[in-house]
Enzyme design. Structure first.
Site, PDB file in Angstrom:
ATOM      1  N   GLY A  46       0.839  -1.188   0.000  1.00  0.00           N
ATOM      2  CA  GLY A  46       0.000   0.000   0.000  1.00  0.00           C
ATOM      3  C   GLY A  46       0.874   1.238   0.000  1.00  0.00           C
ATOM      4  N   GLN A  51       3.090   9.956   1.362  1.00  0.00           N
ATOM      5  CA  GLN A  51       4.383   9.265   1.253  1.00  0.00           C
ATOM      6  C   GLN A  51       5.143   9.643  -0.012  1.00  0.00           C
ATOM      7  OE1 GLN A  51       2.558   5.209   2.238  1.00  0.00           O
ATOM      8  NE2 GLN A  51       4.591   5.034   3.107  1.00  0.00           N
ATOM      9  N   CYS A  89       6.512  -0.358   6.667  1.00  0.00           N
ATOM     10  CA  CYS A  89       6.097   0.880   6.014  1.00  0.00           C
ATOM     11  C   CYS A  89       7.209   1.303   5.055  1.00  0.00           C
ATOM     12  CB  CYS A  89       5.880   1.963   7.075  1.00  0.00           C
ATOM     13  SG  CYS A  89       5.367   3.546   6.398  1.00  0.00           S
ATOM     14  N   LEU A  90       6.847   1.682   3.838  1.00  0.00           N
ATOM     15  CA  LEU A  90       7.868   2.101   2.865  1.00  0.00           C
ATOM     16  C   LEU A  90       8.588   3.365   3.334  1.00  0.00           C
ATOM     17  CD1 LEU A  90       6.000   1.467  -0.515  1.00  0.00           C
ATOM     18  CD2 LEU A  90       7.836   0.096   0.478  1.00  0.00           C
ATOM     19  N   HIS A 135      -1.960   7.096   7.645  1.00  0.00           N
ATOM     20  CA  HIS A 135      -1.053   8.015   6.941  1.00  0.00           C
ATOM     21  C   HIS A 135      -1.755   9.328   6.593  1.00  0.00           C
ATOM     22  CE1 HIS A 135       2.838   6.197   6.272  1.00  0.00           C
ATOM     23  NE2 HIS A 135       2.333   5.085   5.793  1.00  0.00           N
TER      24      HIS A 135
HETATM   25 ZN    ZN Z   1       3.274   3.274   5.619  1.00  0.00          ZN
END
Ligand code: ZN
Length: 182
Positions: A46, A51, A89-90, A135
């Protein structure tokens, strides 16, 4: 295809509550494409618009072979069951910790054409919906860890090689709200 740099923990955009989408135009569709392409490039389950530096309430997901997006999402839990499992999380690359989440959720939102969408999620998809909606509120999953794990997580993050590096400079604005959020 336009892959965008992923903002990392410490970037203020990740702590900024994102704005509701009000215009369902070509720029929004480009944002969804950028999010989807970047998510696939990074191998994520996701990705939320903050982000990639865009403070709008949009996220994409790719769970169990199901790829999609949700705009202006809200969700509610279904039942009381919870799941405790590894989450990553990226924006916190290469790390994961056990995080408690609702096991079942139902999310409502819109697609990029402004049509209403309902998304039923269990296990990983439910985790993804909760993580990505967080987020959009400026919440990161480390905030959801139990106090002991959170302490450990923060120490690992502060020791990470990438931590404290300057955010990438954004040269073009894919959306009118983009500049405002930075
Ligand atoms: Zn994340």
């Amino acid at each position: 295809m336009s892959i965008q740099p992923v903002r990392l923990f410490g970037d203020p955009v990740l702590r900024t509550p994102a704005s509701e989408v009000t215009t369902f135009d070509a720029e929004l569709r480009k944002l969804v494409t950028d999010l989807t392409d970047t998510m696939h490039e990074e191998g994520g389950a996701g990705l939320a618009a903050p982000q990639i530096g865009v403070s709008l309430r949009v996220f994409t997901y790719d769970v169990d072979g199901l790829t999609g997006h949700l705009i202006n999402p809200t969700f509610e839990k279904i039942g009381e069951e919870e799941q405790l499992g590894p989450e990553g999380c990226l924006s916190i690359p290469g790390m994961s910790w056990d995080c408690r989440r609702h096991l079942h959720v139902v999310a409502h939102g819109m697609n990029m054409y402004g049509e209403p969408v309902r998304l039923d999620g269990t296990e990983m998809l439910a985790r993804c919906v909760q993580h990505e909606t967080d987020h959009l509120d400026g919440v990161l999953f480390v905030d959801r860890l139990d106090p002991e794990t959170r302490k450990l997580a923060m120490a690992e993050i502060r020791a990470a090689q990438w931590f404290g590096e300057p955010a990438p400079v954004v040269k073009t604005s894919p959306h009118p709200l983009f500049g405002k959020a930075l």
